[in-house]
Design an enzyme around this catalytic site. Structure first.
Site, PDB file in Angstrom:
ATOM      1  N   PHE A 106       0.822  -1.219   0.000  1.00  0.00           N
ATOM      2  CA  PHE A 106       0.000   0.000   0.000  1.00  0.00           C
ATOM      3  C   PHE A 106       0.850   1.260   0.000  1.00  0.00           C
ATOM      4  O   PHE A 106       0.390   2.322   0.404  1.00  0.00           O
ATOM      5  CB  PHE A 106      -0.981  -0.016   1.178  1.00  0.00           C
ATOM      6  CG  PHE A 106      -1.721  -1.315   1.327  1.00  0.00           C
ATOM      7  CD1 PHE A 106      -2.587  -1.739   0.323  1.00  0.00           C
ATOM      8  CD2 PHE A 106      -1.538  -2.138   2.426  1.00  0.00           C
ATOM      9  CE1 PHE A 106      -3.254  -2.953   0.419  1.00  0.00           C
ATOM     10  CE2 PHE A 106      -2.206  -3.353   2.537  1.00  0.00           C
ATOM     11  CZ  PHE A 106      -3.055  -3.751   1.532  1.00  0.00           C
ATOM     12  N   ASN A 110      -6.999  -9.531 -16.278  1.00  0.00           N
ATOM     13  CA  ASN A 110      -7.611 -10.664 -15.589  1.00  0.00           C
ATOM     14  C   ASN A 110      -8.768 -10.153 -14.739  1.00  0.00           C
ATOM     15  O   ASN A 110      -8.564  -9.596 -13.668  1.00  0.00           O
ATOM     16  CB  ASN A 110      -6.570 -11.371 -14.721  1.00  0.00           C
ATOM     17  CG  ASN A 110      -7.147 -12.597 -14.017  1.00  0.00           C
ATOM     18  OD1 ASN A 110      -8.310 -12.603 -13.607  1.00  0.00           O
ATOM     19  ND2 ASN A 110      -6.338 -13.624 -13.875  1.00  0.00           N
ATOM     20  N   PRO A 111      -9.985 -10.318 -15.233  1.00  0.00           N
ATOM     21  CA  PRO A 111     -11.128  -9.707 -14.547  1.00  0.00           C
ATOM     22  C   PRO A 111     -11.304 -10.183 -13.109  1.00  0.00           C
ATOM     23  O   PRO A 111     -11.766  -9.424 -12.265  1.00  0.00           O
ATOM     24  CB  PRO A 111     -12.333 -10.113 -15.409  1.00  0.00           C
ATOM     25  CG  PRO A 111     -11.835 -10.941 -16.502  1.00  0.00           C
ATOM     26  CD  PRO A 111     -10.346 -11.010 -16.472  1.00  0.00           C
ATOM     27  N   LYS A 168      -4.654   0.548 -18.174  1.00  0.00           N
ATOM     28  CA  LYS A 168      -4.554   1.558 -17.125  1.00  0.00           C
ATOM     29  C   LYS A 168      -4.462   0.827 -15.776  1.00  0.00           C
ATOM     30  O   LYS A 168      -4.604  -0.395 -15.714  1.00  0.00           O
ATOM     31  CB  LYS A 168      -5.776   2.469 -17.135  1.00  0.00           C
ATOM     32  CG  LYS A 168      -5.961   3.252 -18.443  1.00  0.00           C
ATOM     33  CD  LYS A 168      -7.253   4.057 -18.379  1.00  0.00           C
ATOM     34  CE  LYS A 168      -7.471   4.886 -19.632  1.00  0.00           C
ATOM     35  NZ  LYS A 168      -8.777   5.592 -19.581  1.00  0.00           N
ATOM     36  N   GLU A 171      -5.675   1.535  -7.157  1.00  0.00           N
ATOM     37  CA  GLU A 171      -5.937   2.604  -6.205  1.00  0.00           C
ATOM     38  C   GLU A 171      -7.263   3.308  -6.431  1.00  0.00           C
ATOM     39  O   GLU A 171      -7.819   3.919  -5.515  1.00  0.00           O
ATOM     40  CB  GLU A 171      -4.778   3.609  -6.258  1.00  0.00           C
ATOM     41  CG  GLU A 171      -3.476   2.943  -5.815  1.00  0.00           C
ATOM     42  CD  GLU A 171      -2.229   3.751  -6.120  1.00  0.00           C
ATOM     43  OE1 GLU A 171      -1.864   4.565  -5.290  1.00  0.00           O
ATOM     44  OE2 GLU A 171      -1.632   3.532  -7.190  1.00  0.00           O
TER      45      GLU A 171
END
Lengths: 165, 352, 752
Positions: free
Chosen positions: C247, C640-641, C710, C714
């Site tokens: 993170f 990768n959905p 893209k 985040e």
């Protein structure tokens, strides 16, 4: 100081001589028995990453002194798969993408196995969510976790019925 | 964590003798003690392990309708005991609203009574705390004290008792059975914990070495089973200490309140039995107005100890809510989210 | 300018776009995935940090004798005996080189700063040894809170933006507005709190160092450590196959990690140092608090006339990282005048750092709240108002978007959520239990970035392939998604591909951050794959014995481990056959990936989304639950959905957390975080988020990069945090502008 205890770890009885009474089950597993699948996220009972089964019940191993658990039966994430076959909870976690970084995952899975054994939540999603709330996941894979627990429970229920039949 | 001597007594008498030595602490599951030791909040020289003692882990349902619970019974085992939770549903609900499933599987009844405050200044050895270090001062005063006490606090200490379990125990008149070097005694739970006064380091009536061996719920407590609830306000849906909480029980006869029980959690250094509120409810109609009056009575003596004035009004509302839910009737099965504002309300809507 | 992407760039589409399960799944569910702290080289000692309990001053005494006397303690490292470094740890040698506290002196800069390291045979002994040091201090007065005295205008914001940006005349726009909203929003300090504490296992062999430590940027870490120790980077070998979450907090190497290395140096044995949870509230970064003043003007028609977004934030007294909370206002809504500005105070805290959606998260909750307030002022539905002010070009730059399917996001999200018919006024909806119900929405946005990365691809005679690069998987799914990209670029089935990552000896794949890793590393792999296929094709086409001989102009396609003639796919041969005939065991290609400067010059590149939230609020008690979230996101090509959905879910829950849960509670008298743990620093638990949906909105971006990718890591926080806050307002009629929203503010609004 040498403090001998007996533990059954993942089905194998072991005699362990503790060098220090301060050793928790978590640090015993991780630092002395090379069972590092169980994770330390907070060491204070606040995250659930260290969840293991002690005598079949899910507990936080960071808040359990090893010496006090003389005679106990311990199951860790390493002891869940049998003969190379994933436990239904493990398989369901993969299928539902119930983890991302994977660090809380051993604790989540052991907690789920414990929850299913407790038999209190059933497949009610709200009871599963509440029952799994002692396991923090900062990646926040909670949706997948809930789905995986419910599916595993259904799978295990079917398997149980088939065995009984 | 400091090094300590580890003692595994074979009998209660042996345990008491060992624990009477200065610097000793009893070890039950350790969910609170080890946490405190890891934070260097307490540094006992000797741990007396109760986990291998026989006879402390029974749940006895007494023929008169009461119950006797061994001190080492685990919170989850008690909460999920079908007959116990039928007789004392608010106790079960409180237990299941506390901590996490893992902690409830380990934590014991006796340990729950004796858990220490979650005050951040108590937990922090670098802060002044009269509980940890009598006379050192209290850094919670003037500090981050949004969740501190509004009842029974003193200039020396404004910490709260964190237990959920103890709240219904106080409401329903539980009795603590204690064994010590000089024999056995019984103390009502309501008198078991001490308010801070000048000696916040003294948190209970236990003398050195004394051991909680059991807890009794009297038969009359089961008389509230049809109308008993626990409500816990918290800052996340689960796995959080109470901001404030309340346990309520009603005995209704012919549409009026024959007897009421009410205790508050998260407001004081002990579970707070609200006897004035109970008295105000006796003979009253079980409606929102009565409950609000009772709630006012319960908090009559309240005063903020810092940035926590809001807790007084919220405690009133939680008390009134617990009474209202109790009046609506104990649900057949405990809700999925025990004691939660988000649990379904039996019957009709409460609000509006 | 970059060649535009088209279907030809997906060589075969066999893996890309498939919802494959994680390739590292079995390792992770069986406990076999090895995180840094799981390593235990022979002879290893344990190290524990002692940290300061004051926030400013000096350490005047440590009881080293007491620590040393504790059984098992081997050594105590303090400024007096800490091995030397070749570089001042406070030297600023680059914009992402942060000052660190590695026992260079007795100064204390913030609470929780390391002041000594105890090294022992066991973890128990090291930990107790640290407690026995019982430090004494000369404490100095502490600056805490955003009202601190010395306010300054930073030279640079976030990774390099100016402190003043904008265009047009904001004051004139406000003056001319029919409706004005002016409001101040406050966001707290937050801590990353990855589940895995920062850990390092360090082993020296002469002047060569092997490290197991989690890193989001292996090459940066390697360079930083090499610089500090005066060694060539190749002497530093870092293994980081799995991060237990990052993170942002593992983006740069932190002081404690360097202390672990120094401890190993001091004792001449391998050392493991793992931060305790409470020690993660100081030396490993945080999201700085902000106070944001927004002034918005709108005309009678609901069109914005001006947007002014002024940010006050904080950095440490000794280093700079300025939370770029104004950046969302660059991008989201069209207005004739926009002004963005910053000032900051210096506090006695650790230096802030990028934390998931740095700037965008803090700024989004403020902007989306203010936009919601303005929609109400204009009497418009919040979605209608956002559509009215839809930015057709990026406001701050005037550039067209490389792609922007935000309208589709709004439409699909609203439909799925059932937004239509939402009452405009608050406090109109109740559930069957009488709880207040509110619906809110927010627009999500995050820039589509790329860093620099390299990769290597190898085809082998046995028909298998190898793709490798020093990519980092902190949970986003690099082990899977990058392998999918690599397999496609090499014309291999995924199960024929060996994929290596997470090691500093592999080609530098750039940092896993900025939601740019898949695009960057993916482009490198894509180009490496293209090169190895081209080289193989050259071999074949020049070989008379090959069915591909002379295919030159027609070209070849690579699929399933074979090269085929593009004009006649019945003619082809396997990679193995080509290599065997050429007498080669294997053939390799290399590739790199980076943002094309020409793309940046011509286009604004962002992912977008729309988030719709339902909350329930107890009307008397004020307790809040985010009961339903629907997010619709458009982020270019989805590799990768399954993994992307998980990223969105995670981000959305971070948004819930931002609005309702997490904050560091600091005692301003001492500058200490009083909830430095996971019990009182609330992150959401499973029960907090009962219903969550993410819609992957189709978006083809022909410009952003050759793969059209893209980032997705985040964006989920943005939009969501504001949507939840707006839903709380809609449920209660109470507009809370300080986050996280406190239950008493709802319960007691108007009562006091």
């Amino acid at each position: 100081m040498s403090l001998p205890i007996t533990l059954t770890v993942n089905g194998v009885p072991q005699r362990i001589v503790l060098d220090d009474p301060r050793v928790t089950l978590l640090d015993l597993l991780r630092e002395r028995l090379d069972l590092t699948g169980t994770k330390k996220g907070c060491d204070r009972g606040q995250c659930g990453a260290c969840t293991i089964l002690v005598d079949g019940r899910r507990v936080n191993s960071c808040l359990a002194l090893a010496i006090s658990h003389d005679g106990a039966e311990i199951t860790t994430i390493e002891g869940l798969a049998r003969d190379g076959e994933l436990h239904p909870v493990q398989a369901a976690f993969i299928a539902h993408d119930a983890f991302q970084c994977g660090f809380c995952t051993p604790g989540q899975i052991m907690s789920a196995v414990g929850l299913i054994a407790e038999g209190q939540a059933g497949t009610d999603p709200e009871r599963v969510r509440e029952g799994m709330s002692g396991n923090l996941c900062r990646c926040a894979a909670y949706r997948g976790i809930t789905e995986a627990v419910i599916e595993a429970q259904e799978t295990m229920g079917q398997a149980g019925r088939q065995e009984a039949a | 964590m400091n090094r300590f001597d580890y003692v595994r007594p074979a009998s209660i008498a042996e345990a008491i003798a060992a624990a009477a030595e200065p610097g000793s602490a009893y070890l039950a599951s350790g969910t609170n003690l080890l946490d405190l030791m890891k934070g260097n909040v307490v540094r006992p020289a000797r741990l007396v392990d109760l986990n291998h003692l026989p006879g402390l882990d029974g749940i006895e349902l007494l023929p008169d309708g009461g119950a006797r619970i061994g001190a080492r019974v685990r919170n989850a085992d008690l909460a999920y005991h079908p007959e116990f939770s039928r007789r004392f549903p608010a106790v079960a609900e409180a237990l299941l609203s506390g901590a996490s499933a893992q902690l409830r599987n380990a934590a014991t009844v006796g340990g729950n009574l004796l858990q220490r405050t979650c005050c951040a200044y108590f937990y922090d050895p670098a802060s002044a705390c009269n509980k940890r270090d009598p006379g050192a001062g209290c850094d919670a005063r003037g500090g981050e004290n949004r969740l501190h006490a509004v009842l029974g606090w003193s200039e020396r200490c404004i910490a709260t008792h964190p237990s959920d379990f103890c709240v219904p125990l106080a409401a329903f008149g539980a009795v603590v059975e204690i064994e010590g070097q000089f024999g056995r005694r019984e103390v009502p739970l309501e008198e078991f914990h001490l308010l801070p006064g000048e000696t916040p380091e003294r948190e209970s009536v236990l003398a050195p070495g004394e051991l909680v061996v059991a807890l009794r719920l009297p038969a009359e407590a089961a008389g509230f089973a049809a109308h008993a609830r626990y409500v816990k306000l918290r800052e996340r849906t689960s796995y959080a200490f109470a901001v404030v909480s309340a346990a309520a029980g009603l005995r209704l006869e012919n549409g009026v309140i024959a007897e009421a029980r009410l205790a508050l959690g998260g407001v004081a250094a002990k579970p707070w039995r609200a006897r004035a509120a109970e008295a105000a409810l006796a003979g009253a109609r079980p409606d929102a107005a009565s409950f609000r009056r009772a709630a006012e009575a319960a908090l009559a003596e309240a005063a903020p100890s810092g940035d926590n004035a809001f807790k007084i009004e919220l405690a009133r509302r939680v008390a009134a809510r617990a009474l209202l839910l109790a009046a609506a009737g104990t649900p057949e099965r405990l809700p999925a989210l025990p004691a939660s504002a988000f649990a379904p309300v039996p019957g009709a809507s409460l609000h509006g | 300018m970059a060649e535009t992407a088209s279907a030809t760039h997906v060589r075969h589409g066999s893996s890309i776009g498939q919802p494959l399960t994680r390739r590292d799944g079995v390792l992770k569910v069986t406990g076999q995935a090895r995180y840094a702290a799981d390593n235990h080289p022979p002879g290893m000692l344990h190290a524990a940090l002692a940290v300061s309990s004051i926030a400013r001053g000096r350490v005047t005494a440590l009881d080293i004798a007491a620590a040393r006397a504790h059984p098992g303690v081997v050594e105590v490292m303090t400024p007096a005996n800490r091995p030397p470094l070749a570089l001042d740890p406070d030297a600023k040698t680059g914009p992402f080189v942060f000052r660190m506290e590695v026992l260079q002196d007795d100064r204390v800069r913030y609470a929780g700063q390391p002041i000594a390291v105890v090294i022992a045979e066991t973890l128990e002994a090291a930990t107790e040894g640290a407690a026995l040091l019982a430090p004494r201090y000369a404490a100095e007065p502490v600056e805490a809170g955003l009202d601190a005295a010395d306010v300054f205008v930073p030279e640079m914001v976030g990774p390099g933006a100016p402190a003043r940006e904008g265009y047009g005349d904001v004051e004139a726009g406000l003056a001319a507005a029919a409706r004005r909203v002016e409001a101040v929003y406050e966001t707290p300090a937050q801590y990353h709190n990855a589940m895995e504490p920062h850990a390092v296992v360090a082993a020296w062999e002469g002047d060569r160092l092997t490290l197991d430590t989690p890193s989001q940027g292996l090459a940066w870490a390697q360079d930083r450590i090499a610089g500090l120790f005066g060694l060539p980077p190749e002497n530093i070998h870092i293994r980081s196959p799995f991060l237990g979450g990052g993170f942002g907090s593992k983006g740069v190497i932190s002081g404690p990690q360097v202390l672990g290395i120094l401890a190993a140096r001091l004792v001449g044995r391998p050392v493991k140092l793992v931060l305790r949870r409470e020690q993660m509230y100081g030396p490993v970064g945080h999201r700085a608090p902000t106070r944001q003043r927004l002034r918005i003007g709108a005309g009678e028609d609901g069109g914005l006339t001006a947007l002014d977004h002024q940010v006050r934030t904080a950095t440490s007294r000794f280093d700079d990282f300025i939370e770029p909370a104004g950046s969302v206002s660059h991008t989201l809504y069209a207005a004739p005048a926009i002004a963005i500005g910053y000032d900051a105070v210096r506090l006695d805290t650790g230096t802030p750092l990028f934390m998931r959606a740095p700037g965008e998260a803090s700024g989004s909750i403020a902007l989306e709240s203010a936009i919601d307030e303005m929609a109400l002022a204009c009497g418009m539905d919040p979605l209608e108002f956002r559509l009215r002010n839809y930015a057709e070009v990026e406001p701050i730059s005037g550039k067209p978007f490389s792609s922007k399917a935000l309208r589709d996001c709004y439409a699909q999200g609203a439909a799925r959520f059932g937004w239509a018919g939402r009452p405009l006024q608050p406090r109109q909806m109740r559930d069957e239990n009488g709880l207040l119900v509110g619906w809110g929405m927010g627009t999500a946005t995050f820039p589509a970035l790329m860093f620099h990365g390299q990769a290597r691809a190898v085809l082998r005679r046995d028909g298998t392939g190898l793709a490798e690069l020093g990519a980092q998987d902190m949970g986003q799914g690099a082990w899977t998604a990058l392998a999918q990209l690599a397999a496609d670029s090499m014309g291999l089935e995924l199960d024929q591909l060996e994929f290596r990552a997470g090691d500093s000896r592999l080609p530098d794949a750039g940092i896993a951050g900025g939601s740019a890793h898949t695009a960057t590393a993916g482009a490198a792999l894509h180009n490496a794959g293209a090169e190895v296929i081209a080289r193989l094709a050259e071999l074949a086409m020049a070989d008379r014995r090959s069915p591909l001989f002379g295919a030159g102009n027609a070209g070849v396609v690579a699929r399933g481990g074979s090269l085929l003639r593009r004009d006649d796919e019945s003619r082809g041969e396997s990679y193995g056959e080509i290599l065997a005939r050429a007498g080669l065991e294997e053939i390799e290609g290399r590739g790199s990936g980076a943002m094309d400067p020409a793309v940046q010059e011509h286009y604004a590149t962002h992912a977008h989304g729309a988030v719709f939230a339902e909350v329930k609020v107890d009307p008397e008690l004020g307790q809040i639950r985010a009961t339903r979230l629907v997010g619709a996101f458009a982020a270019g090509r989805i590799v990768n959905p399954r993994l992307v959905r998980s990223q969105y879910y995670g981000g959305m829950i971070w948004g819930v957390s931002f609005a309702l849960h997490e904050q560091a509670v600091m005692d301003k008298r001492t500058g200490r975080v009083m909830n430095a743990n996971l019990g009182e620093y609330h992150v959401p638990v499973n029960a907090d988020v009962p219903s969550l949906e993410a819609i992957l909105v189709d978006e083809v971006d022909p410009h952003v990069n050759p793969l059209g990718i893209k980032g997705v890591g985040e964006i989920g926080i943005t939009g969501t945090a504001g949507a939840v806050a707006n839903a709380v307002w809609h449920a209660t009629g109470v507009r809370v502008r300080r986050f996280p929203i406190a239950l008493e503010e709802l319960a007691l609004a108007g009562a006091e």
